[in-house]
Design a protein around this motif. Sequence first.
Motif, mmCIF file in Angstrom:
data_model
loop_
_atom_site.group_PDB
_atom_site.id
_atom_site.type_symbol
_atom_site.label_atom_id
_atom_site.label_comp_id
_atom_site.label_asym_id
_atom_site.label_seq_id
_atom_site.Cartn_x
_atom_site.Cartn_y
_atom_site.Cartn_z
ATOM 1 N N ASP A 130 -18.958 -59.887 -29.002
ATOM 2 C CA ASP A 130 -18.240 -61.082 -28.582
ATOM 3 C C ASP A 130 -18.939 -61.661 -27.355
ATOM 4 N N GLN A 131 -18.560 -62.876 -26.991
ATOM 5 C CA GLN A 131 -19.046 -63.460 -25.739
ATOM 6 C C GLN A 131 -18.193 -62.898 -24.619
ATOM 7 N N CYS A 132 -18.825 -62.411 -23.579
ATOM 8 C CA CYS A 132 -18.095 -61.783 -22.480
ATOM 9 C C CYS A 132 -18.442 -62.486 -21.173
ATOM 10 N N ASN A 133 -17.428 -62.694 -20.349
ATOM 11 C CA ASN A 133 -17.641 -63.325 -19.045
ATOM 12 C C ASN A 133 -17.768 -62.304 -17.935
ATOM 13 N N ASN A 134 -17.474 -61.061 -18.238
ATOM 14 C CA ASN A 134 -17.486 -60.024 -17.217
ATOM 15 C C ASN A 134 -18.740 -59.168 -17.333
ATOM 16 N N ASN A 135 -19.254 -58.743 -16.191
ATOM 17 C CA ASN A 135 -20.403 -57.836 -16.160
ATOM 18 C C ASN A 135 -19.934 -56.462 -15.718
ATOM 19 N N PRO A 136 -20.487 -55.393 -16.280
ATOM 20 C CA PRO A 136 -20.047 -54.054 -15.898
ATOM 21 C C PRO A 136 -20.510 -53.696 -14.492
ATOM 22 N N PRO A 137 -19.785 -52.787 -13.833
ATOM 23 C CA PRO A 137 -20.228 -52.305 -12.520
ATOM 24 C C PRO A 137 -21.565 -51.579 -12.644
ATOM 25 N N VAL A 138 -22.277 -51.544 -11.547
ATOM 26 C CA VAL A 138 -23.570 -50.861 -11.505
ATOM 27 C C VAL A 138 -23.415 -49.624 -10.631
ATOM 28 N N LEU A 139 -23.673 -48.443 -11.230
ATOM 29 C CA LEU A 139 -23.609 -47.183 -10.486
ATOM 30 C C LEU A 139 -24.927 -46.930 -9.792
ATOM 31 N N ASP A 140 -24.845 -46.389 -8.571
ATOM 32 C CA ASP A 140 -26.075 -45.988 -7.892
ATOM 33 C C ASP A 140 -26.688 -44.833 -8.675
ATOM 34 N N PRO A 141 -28.021 -44.757 -8.700
ATOM 35 C CA PRO A 141 -28.662 -43.660 -9.456
ATOM 36 C C PRO A 141 -28.142 -42.309 -8.989
ATOM 37 N N LEU A 142 -27.821 -41.437 -9.959
ATOM 38 C CA LEU A 142 -27.195 -40.157 -9.646
ATOM 39 C C LEU A 142 -28.064 -38.940 -9.891
ATOM 40 N N GLY A 143 -28.951 -38.992 -10.811
ATOM 41 C CA GLY A 143 -29.538 -37.735 -11.280
ATOM 42 C C GLY A 143 -31.026 -37.683 -11.081
ATOM 43 N N PRO A 144 -31.615 -36.819 -11.764
ATOM 44 C CA PRO A 144 -31.049 -35.854 -12.707
ATOM 45 C C PRO A 144 -30.545 -34.599 -11.990
ATOM 46 N N PHE A 145 -29.621 -33.891 -12.659
ATOM 47 C CA PHE A 145 -29.089 -32.648 -12.136
ATOM 48 C C PHE A 145 -29.250 -31.569 -13.187
ATOM 49 N N CYS A 146 -29.400 -30.353 -12.730
ATOM 50 C CA CYS A 146 -29.409 -29.202 -13.622
ATOM 51 C C CYS A 146 -28.275 -28.308 -13.163
ATOM 52 N N VAL A 147 -27.293 -28.092 -14.029
ATOM 53 C CA VAL A 147 -26.114 -27.317 -13.663
ATOM 54 C C VAL A 147 -25.967 -26.173 -14.650
ATOM 55 N N VAL A 148 -25.766 -24.981 -14.132
ATOM 56 C CA VAL A 148 -25.524 -23.816 -14.966
ATOM 57 C C VAL A 148 -24.070 -23.855 -15.408
ATOM 58 N N ALA A 149 -23.819 -23.538 -16.676
ATOM 59 C CA ALA A 149 -22.459 -23.554 -17.208
ATOM 60 C C ALA A 149 -21.537 -22.726 -16.327
ATOM 61 N N GLY A 150 -20.379 -23.313 -15.999
ATOM 62 C CA GLY A 150 -19.399 -22.626 -15.175
ATOM 63 C C GLY A 150 -19.503 -22.959 -13.697
ATOM 64 N N GLU A 151 -20.626 -23.522 -13.256
ATOM 65 C CA GLU A 151 -20.771 -23.904 -11.855
ATOM 66 C C GLU A 151 -20.137 -25.273 -11.623
ATOM 67 N N ILE A 152 -19.768 -25.534 -10.364
ATOM 68 C CA ILE A 152 -19.164 -26.809 -9.987
ATOM 69 C C ILE A 152 -20.205 -27.635 -9.251
#
Length: 194
Positions: free
Chosen positions: A154-176
């Motif tokens: 569709d034609q949209c008048n709204n633009n999505p927010p832009v997130l600051d670059p986050l990654g990359p990350f390497c996370v071991v399963a179970g870690e926070i």
Amino acid sequence: IYVIHVEDQNRNSGVGNIPNSVNVPFYIQTTLRINGQLGPNNSAQLLNPPIDNGCTNKPFYHNPSAFDPDGDSLGYQLINCRGAAGIEILDTYDPSIVSDPVRIDSTTGEVRWEVPKNVGQYNFALLVSEYRIGPLGSWEFMGSVTRDLQVDIDQCNNNPPVLDPLGPFCVVAGEIINLLVTADDPDGDRISIR
């Protein structure tokens, strides 16, 4: 090897890349391989809905969010949609109709349509195949699932927010992982990050 399929008499009318779509059946199938030497097998599951929305002149992204309950490795490819008796509907990705290439990342499953130019409904098909290492150390095909994806542009008048670059990350399963996420909205709208 078992092939399980479903065929529905009619698709929606007016699908831009399937001529006379209301008279073209909807068809999807799953292939399941049962082999005692390879252990139990479940089909891949796709968690995101098969209907998505996009905007003209803005990149469109869709990820089926697939996972395999058995831990099998998944691979992705775009295929032609299918109609009556599973016959391929040729030219599903015809550039003169979809206006810009539609691609899929074979590892992540992300579908990317660079710049949809026309308002309308479009159908694309994804094949999600599962593989596992067999007793002899080689990759064995275990099965596949087909997704027929409906994309409403569709034609949209709204633009999505832009997130600051986050990654990359390497996370071991179970870690926070804790991180600060910031975003900016090009239209000046309020943003809520959760």
